[in-house]
Design a protein around this motif. Structure first.
Motif, PDB file in Angstrom:
ATOM      1  N   ASP A 459       0.806  -1.209   0.000  1.00 10.78           N
ATOM      2  CA  ASP A 459       0.000   0.000   0.000  1.00 10.78           C
ATOM      3  C   ASP A 459       0.846   1.268   0.000  1.00 10.78           C
ATOM      4  OD1 ASP A 459      -2.259  -1.509  -0.040  1.00 10.78           O
ATOM      5  OD2 ASP A 459      -2.872  -1.104   2.028  1.00 10.78           O
ATOM      6  N   ARG A 624      -8.914   5.584   0.788  1.00 16.99           N
ATOM      7  CA  ARG A 624      -9.208   4.215   1.212  1.00 16.99           C
ATOM      8  C   ARG A 624      -7.948   3.522   1.714  1.00 16.99           C
ATOM      9  NH1 ARG A 624     -12.932   4.255  -3.227  1.00 16.99           N
ATOM     10  NH2 ARG A 624     -11.310   3.495  -4.645  1.00 16.99           N
ATOM     11  N   ARG A 628      -7.000   2.049   5.469  1.00 19.76           N
ATOM     12  CA  ARG A 628      -6.635   0.648   5.640  1.00 19.76           C
ATOM     13  C   ARG A 628      -5.253   0.502   6.247  1.00 19.76           C
ATOM     14  NH1 ARG A 628      -7.170  -2.709   0.294  1.00 19.76           N
ATOM     15  NH2 ARG A 628      -5.044  -1.991  -0.136  1.00 19.76           N
ATOM     16  N   THR A 629      -4.347   1.396   5.879  1.00 19.04           N
ATOM     17  CA  THR A 629      -2.968   1.339   6.359  1.00 19.04           C
ATOM     18  C   THR A 629      -2.583   2.720   6.864  1.00 19.04           C
ATOM     19  OG1 THR A 629      -2.581  -0.219   4.546  1.00 19.04           O
ATOM     20  CG2 THR A 629      -0.642   0.527   5.776  1.00 19.04           C
TER      21      THR A 629
END
Length: 649
Positions: A459, A624, A628-629
Motif C-alpha cells: 500500500d 481508502r 486501511r494502512t
C-alpha cells in the motif's frame, strides 16, 4: 516538451554498477560516457561538415526564385517547385537541429552559440526565399490546382498543404510584403535568446547549505533540491532560487515583453482579431477550446484544493506552503533510478502499444537518440525534436528521481510519434501539430503509471504512485492552465495598449497563483516572492500559446489510454490501432480531426469532465488506502516554520 520538427523552434543517483554512470554527477560533458549522449554524427560527422552544408544551403536558396511566376505553367512546374521547397526545408532542419543541439550541450560555449545564430539567420533567409510560394498558390485558380493534383503524382503529398494554403488566404499578404515579414524573423527571437543566455549561462545562481550539504541552485539543482523531505531545506531552496530570479525581474520582463510585441506584430500584419487567434489558427484550433479550458479549470479549483488538503494531511504539516508542493508524499517514492532502469521501466510500460512500438523505441535508446545527463552549462529541461530522414533527438537532464523516469517516458512518446510519422508520411505531411503532439507524450506517462501501480508491492508503494499521478494532474491540468491564463492575460493587456514590466507581470502572476492554490482560503500559503516564478518558465519565451496544449493533450490521452486498457482486458486492439494510426498520420489532417478519429472529441466538455472524474477517483483510492494502512504515508515530516513576513524576505 515536443520541439516541432520544423522549429525555426546529473548522472544517476543510484549506486554505481557495471555499465551504469558513476554515483556523482559529472561536471563536464567529457566525463559522460558516450552511451548516454545523443549521436549528432547521424546529422553531420563534425562541425566542419555542418559549416559546409550550411554554406551549400545558403548558396542554393537564391536559385529557388527561378520558379517564381511559373507555378501555373503546368502540373510538373508546380510539383518541381514544391518538391524543391521541401528539400530545402528538410536541409534547413538538419542544419538547424544540429546547431541547436550543439549549443544546448553547453550554453556557455561561444562557438556552438554562434552556430545556432548562423542557423537562425539562415532560417530567416530561407523563409524569405520561400515566402512568395503561398501568395503565388493563392493567385492560381482553384480549378487549376485541382486539375494539377490529378496530373502529377508528386503533388499528392502536397494536397494538404495546398488546401491549407487556401485556408490562409485572408491572412496572406502579397509576395513582396510576405518577404518583408519573413525578414523580421531575426527580431522575433530576441527576447527568447536573452532569457536563454541569462538563465542558462550568465545568471549567478546561489549556492545554499542544506542538511545534506552545499547545493548550487541552477535550474537542475533547484528542481532536484525542491523535493527535499526537510521543510527548512525546501524553504532555503525556494527563497534562494526565486530570490535570485527576482533580482533580474526587470530584465526578464523586458525580454518577455519583446516576445509579446512580436506576437502583436504577427496579429496585426496577418489581420487576426487577437494574438490568441493568430497562434491557434496555425493548427486550425478554435479559440473556444482555449477559453473553455481556462473556464473549466477555474470551475474545478475545488478538486485541486481537495488534493492540496490531502497533501497537507499526508505530509503531516500544520500549514501547506508553496514550498511543499514537490516533496514526495510517501517515502517509497524517494528511491532512485539509474538510466538503464528508467529505460527498462519505460519499455515495459509501453507494451500495450504493441511489439513493434516497443522494438522501435528500444532501438532508438540503443542508437543515440537521447542525451540523458545533466552537466554544468547544459540547457535545462527536456525536449524531443527530429529531422526527416534521420531520427528523433531527445534532450534530458536525468537526476534519478521518479519524475525523471516519467519525463523519459514523456519524451519517448514524442520521439515515437516522430518515428511513426516519418515512416508513414511523405515529408510534406510528416510534421504534426503541437496540439496533438502532447497526446503521445502524456499517454506514455499514463501507461507508465498504470504499469507501476499494477506491480506495486504494498500500500505504501501504491500511495506513492497515486500521489505522483495526482501531482502530474496538478502540474499538467491546473499548473499549465494557470500558465495559459497568465499568457492570455499579458497579451490582452498589451493588446489594450498597456506597457508590460517585470513588476506588473509578477503582480499578475502572484494573483493567479494565489487564486489557483487557495491562498486566501488558507489552502496553500504563497509568499509574495513567488510572483516571480513566471521568469523561470521557458515556454513563455520560446513559444506563443503553447502550454495550454499540455492540459488539453492530457485530457485527450487520458481518454485514449482508458480505451486502450479496456480493449486490452477484452483481447481487442481497436483503440490502440486507432491511436497508432493517429500518430502515423503526422500532419496529414488537422489535429482536432485526428483526435476525433482516435475517439476523442475535444470540441465537447466530456473529455475534461472524465479527467476530473479520474482525479477524484484517484483521491478516493488514496483515502481508502490511508484508512486501511494508517502508517503507509507515515513520514516524520519536519514541521513547517512560522510564516515569513508577507514580502517573502
Amino acid at each position: 516538451m515536443h520541439t516541432p520538427i520544423a522549429l525555426l523552434a546529473a548522472l544517476s543517483l543510484a549506486a554505481s554498477s557495471p555499465g551504469n554512470p558513476p554515483a556523482q554527477p559529472a561536471t563536464t560533458r567529457a566525463q559522460v560516457p558516450d552511451r548516454y549522449k545523443w549521436k549528432l554524427a547521424d546529422l553531420f560527422p563534425n562541425d566542419a561538415a555542418w559549416a559546409r552544408a550550411r554554406a551549400d544551403l545558403a548558396s542554393r536558396l537564391p536559385g529557388f526564385d527561378r520558379h517564381r511566376g511559373h507555378l501555373g505553367d503546368s502540373a510538373r512546374a508546380l510539383a518541381d517547385a514544391l518538391s524543391e521547397m521541401g528539400a530545402l526545408q528538410n536541409a534547413l532542419e538538419r542544419v538547424y537541429v544540429y546547431a541547436s543541439a550543439r549549443a544546448d550541450e553547453d550554453t556557455r560555449e561561444p562557438g556552438p552559440r554562434a552556430m545556432r545564430a548562423e542557423a537562425e539567420r539562415l532560417a530567416v533567409e530561407a523563409q524569405a526565399a520561400l515566402s512568395w510560394v503561398r501568395p503565388a498558390v493563392l493567385d492560381l485558380p482553384p480549378e487549376t490546382v485541382k486539375r494539377f493534383l490529378g496530373e502529377d503524382p508528386r503533388l499528392r503529398e502536397w494536397a494538404f498543404f495546398l488546401d491549407d494554403t487556401l485556408r490562409w488566404k485572408p491572412h496572406t499578404l502579397p509576395a513582396g510584403e510576405e518577404r518583408i515579414v519573413a525578414k523580421t524573423g531575426d527580431l522575433d527571437g530576441a527576447g527568447r535568446d536573452v532569457h536563454s543566455v541569462l538563465l542558462n549561462a550568465d545568471l549567478p545562481f546561489p549556492t545554499v547549505k542544506l542538511s545534506t550539504g552545499a547545493v548550487r541552485l541552477d535550474q537542475a539543482g533547484y528542481e532536484r533540491s525542491r523535493t527535499s523531505p526537510v521543510a527548512a531545506d525546501r524553504e532555503k531552496v525556494f527563497h534562494a532560487y526565486f530570490g535570485a530570479l527576482k533580482q533580474y525581474e526587470r530584465t526578464i520582463g523586458t525580454a518577455l515583453y519583446a516576445q509579446v510585441k512580436a506576437h502583436l506584430f504577427e496579429r496585426d500584419v496577418r489581420r487576426f482579431d487577437s494574438s490568441l487567434a493568430a497562434a491557434l489558427f496555425r493548427d486550425n484550433v478554435p479559440t473556444a477550446v482555449y477559453e473553455r479550458l481556462v473556464a473549466d479549470v477555474n470551475a474545478n479549483l475545488p478538486t485541486l484544493h481537495r488534493y492540496l488538503k490531502l497533501r497537507q494531511r499526508m505530509l503531516g504539516l500544520q500549514r501547506l506552503r508553496y514550498e511543499d508542493l514537490y516533496v514526495p508524499l510517501v517515502k517509497a517514492v524517494d528511491r532512485r533510478y539509474d538510466v538503464d532502469q528508467a529505460v527498462a521501466l519505460t519499455l515495459d510500460a509501453v507494451k500495450p502499444l504493441g511489439d513493434a512500438y516497443v522494438a522501435k523505441l528500444r532501438g532508438g535508446f540503443q542508437s543515440g537518440w537521447t542525451d540523458f545527463l545533466p552537466v554544468t552549462g547544459k540547457r535545462a529541461g527536456a525536449y524531443s525534436t527530429g529531422v526527416y530522414g534521420v531520427h528523433p533527438y531527445q534532450l534530458l537532464n536525468f537526476n534519478g528521481q521518479w519524475t525523471d523516469v516519467s519525463t523519459l517516458a514523456h519524451e519517448a512518446g514524442h520521439s515515437m510519434h516522430t518515428v511513426l510519422a516519418f515512416e508513414k508520411q511523405p515529408y510534406a505531411t510528416s510534421n504534426y501539430a503541437t496540439f496533438v503532439a502532447e497526446v503521445a507524450s502524456t499517454l506514455n506517462e499514463n501507461l507508465l503509471f498504470r504499469r507501476a501501480i499494477g506491480q506495486a508491492k504494498d500500500d505504501g508503494e501504491r500511495l506513492a504512485l497515486l500521489g505522483n499521478r495526482l501531482e502530474s494532474l496538478r502540474t499538467t491540468l491546473f499548473r499549465q492552465t494557470m500558465f495559459a491564463e497568465f499568457e492570455l492575460a499579458i497579451h490582452q493587456l498589451a493588446e489594450k495598449g498597456e506597457a508590460l514590466t517585470g513588476e506588473k507581470m509578477s503582480a499578475l502572476y502572484l494573483g493567479l497563483v494565489r487564486r489557483y492554490y487557495g491562498h486566501d482560503a488558507g489552502v496553500c500559503q504563497v509568499a509574495d516572492l513567488y510572483g516571480a516564478e513566471w521568469t523561470y518558465i521557458q515556454h513563455f519565451f520560446h513559444y506563443d500559446f503553447y502550454v495550454y496544449q499540455y492540459a488539453t493533450s492530457l485530457v485527450a490521452s487520458t481518454a485514449i489510454a482508458r480505451a486502450i486498457r479496456e480493449d486490452e482486458a477484452q483481447g481487442r486492439t481497436g483503440a490502440r490501432d486507432r491511436y497508432l494510426a493517429m500518430l502515423a498520420a503526422g500532419g496529414s489532417r488537422y489535429p482536432v480531426d485526428l483526435l476525433r478519429e482516435a475517439g476523442v472529441d475535444m470540441t465537447t466538455p466530456a473529455p475534461f469532465a472524465a479527467a476530473m472524474e479520474e482525479m477524484n477517483a484517484t483521491m478516493d483510492e488514496m483515502e481508502r488506502l490511508l484508512k486501511r494502512t494508517p502508517g503507509a504515508a507515515g513520514r516524520p515530516a519536519a514541521p513547517a516554520r512560522p510564516a515569513r513576513p508577507a514580502n517573502g524576505r
